[in-house]
Design a protein around this motif. Structure first.
Motif, mmCIF file in Angstrom:
data_model
loop_
_atom_site.group_PDB
_atom_site.id
_atom_site.type_symbol
_atom_site.label_atom_id
_atom_site.label_comp_id
_atom_site.label_asym_id
_atom_site.label_seq_id
_atom_site.Cartn_x
_atom_site.Cartn_y
_atom_site.Cartn_z
ATOM 1 N N GLN A 232 0.833 -1.185 0.000
ATOM 2 C CA GLN A 232 0.000 0.000 0.000
ATOM 3 C C GLN A 232 0.881 1.253 0.000
ATOM 4 O O GLN A 232 2.049 1.209 0.368
ATOM 5 C CB GLN A 232 -0.901 0.012 1.244
ATOM 6 C CG GLN A 232 -1.743 -1.235 1.439
ATOM 7 C CD GLN A 232 -2.492 -1.203 2.754
ATOM 8 O OE1 GLN A 232 -2.992 -0.170 3.175
ATOM 9 N NE2 GLN A 232 -2.565 -2.342 3.406
ATOM 10 N N THR A 233 0.249 2.354 -0.361
ATOM 11 C CA THR A 233 0.932 3.639 -0.246
ATOM 12 C C THR A 233 1.076 3.987 1.233
ATOM 13 O O THR A 233 0.364 3.422 2.080
ATOM 14 C CB THR A 233 0.121 4.733 -0.952
ATOM 15 O OG1 THR A 233 -1.145 4.890 -0.286
ATOM 16 C CG2 THR A 233 -0.108 4.382 -2.415
ATOM 17 N N LYS B 272 0.034 6.524 2.894
ATOM 18 C CA LYS B 272 -1.222 7.037 3.445
ATOM 19 C C LYS B 272 -2.227 5.916 3.674
ATOM 20 O O LYS B 272 -2.885 5.858 4.715
ATOM 21 C CB LYS B 272 -1.810 8.094 2.502
ATOM 22 C CG LYS B 272 -3.076 8.756 3.048
ATOM 23 C CD LYS B 272 -3.558 9.845 2.109
ATOM 24 C CE LYS B 272 -4.840 10.494 2.645
ATOM 25 N NZ LYS B 272 -5.328 11.563 1.733
ATOM 26 N N GLU C 254 8.922 3.448 0.230
ATOM 27 C CA GLU C 254 8.417 4.673 0.869
ATOM 28 C C GLU C 254 7.482 4.353 2.032
ATOM 29 O O GLU C 254 7.433 5.096 3.016
ATOM 30 C CB GLU C 254 7.712 5.565 -0.161
ATOM 31 C CG GLU C 254 6.529 4.944 -0.875
ATOM 32 C CD GLU C 254 6.927 4.182 -2.128
ATOM 33 O OE1 GLU C 254 6.026 3.910 -2.957
ATOM 34 O OE2 GLU C 254 8.121 3.862 -2.288
ATOM 35 N N THR C 255 6.763 3.228 1.941
ATOM 36 C CA THR C 255 5.898 2.826 3.052
ATOM 37 C C THR C 255 6.744 2.325 4.227
ATOM 38 O O THR C 255 6.428 2.591 5.393
ATOM 39 C CB THR C 255 4.914 1.738 2.595
ATOM 40 O OG1 THR C 255 4.167 2.230 1.474
ATOM 41 C CG2 THR C 255 3.938 1.380 3.702
#
Length: 338
Positions: free
Chosen positions: A84-85, A87, A144-145
């Motif tokens: 997942q991203t 956010k 990034e996650t």
């Protein structure tokens, strides 16, 4: 759904189901050490715990054992779809630790979501508890996650971290965490453990253990059958379950009371059946190439043999090539010495 052979063998339940049921957990020495690492890690203040291993080694079962019997004063948050991203991941985490979230939180930006998580963690801390975040299939986490997860370990009071994080994944997780740009996260790992396959003796103990838990005290697999299952499964518990289930079904169909070596081998062939036609096709292809090579080679040899007499052209009898000093009566080389 109960397997057909369960009542036939006097079993209370399926001994080799595919669900990661902690009720059937078999703690080999390696699994005991892995569970000890998990228990040690969650009692340490903050940081990460990594549990990795090939598919089917029992990672999820081990984690579920921890979830069923967590250390005192801990709450568990489980993320099973980590691709997942940042956010989306943070939003899912908020829903895990605070199921009754307001509709406004679904539209909140990332900083607002992190503030909501921090408020909830502080509330849980004031109640004398802490949160353990378990991320399964963590090798699928985007970088990034992962970085955002690392920042979650900054949520703390003046004396303690508010959350402990466990990353569970396949061996690719090791490679992911070893990236140079993830050094800050790697420096926060307090416990790191890798599960491996069972040994031959452990495979036999594993089979007996699951049968005993399912209600059978007498042996159901012969020793040669269990050795064969170990070789075919490479000691991976999930594959052992598949082979044992198929072997028991074969014994039931043939009205046998024991799983013997032929039944174990038959089960292995059936489980690997999807790949066998392709293997037969490859073997047939190689045989065809082999015979084609010798057919072409033989054809070339025939052509060379037939071409030799034609390539050797002799002058007619009595012919003298100018400058060679041969008389008209010189014999044909083919007749010389006759």
């Amino acid at each position: 759904m109960t397997a057909l052979y369960t009542p036939y063998f006097g079993l209370r339940e399926d001994p080799f189901g595919m669900a990661p049921d902690p009720h059937f957990l078999f703690l080999s020495p390696l699994h005991q050490e892995g569970l000890a690492h998990l228990l040690y890690g969650v009692t340490q203040p903050g940081g990460f715990i990594e549990l990795s291993g090939p598919v089917g080694t029992g990672k999820t079962t081990l984690v579920r054992r921890l979830l069923e019997q967590p250390p005192a004063d801990f709450e568990i948050a489980l993320i099973i779809n980590p691709k997942q991203t940042p956010k989306a991941f943070i939003r899912n985490l908020l829903q895990e630790i605070q199921p009754q979230t307001s509709p406004a939180s679904h539209r909140a930006d990332l900083p607002t979501l992190i503030n909501l998580i921090n408020d909830r963690l502080l509330e849980i801390y004031r109640q004398g508890r802490r949160v353990i975040l378990v991320v399964d299939e963590a090798q699928a986490l985007p970088v990034e996650t992962l970085e955002q997860i690392r920042l979650l370990t900054n949520l703390e009071t003046r004396t303690t971290k508010l959350m402990q994080i466990i990353l569970v994944g396949q061996p690719e997780l090791d490679s992911l965490l070893d990236r140079p740009d993830l050094l800050p996260l790697r420096n926060r790992i307090t416990a790191r453990f890798r599960l491996g396959p069972l040994r031959a003796a452990e495979t036999q103990a594993y089979i007996h253990h699951r049968l005993k838990v399912a209600g059978l005290a007498t042996p159901l697999f012969t020793t040669p059958a269990m050795r064969s299952i170990h070789r075919s499964s490479h000691g991976l518990p999930r594959t052992i379950n598949i082979l044992c289930d198929r072997a028991l079904l074969g014994a039931y169909v043939q009205r046998r009371r024991l799983v013997t070596l032929p039944l174990a081998r038959q089960a292995a062939h059936e489980v690997a059946g999807a790949s066998r036609p392709a293997s037969r096709l490859r073997r047939a292809f190689h045989r065809a190439n082999f015979f084609m090579f010798f057919w072409i080679l033989g054809g070339c040899g025939i052509c060379l043999h037939l071409g030799n007499p034609v390539s050797r052209v002799y002058p007619p009898s009595g012919y003298a090539q100018p400058g060679l000093g041969l008389s008209h009566d010189s014999p044909n080389p083919a007749q010389a010495g006759s």
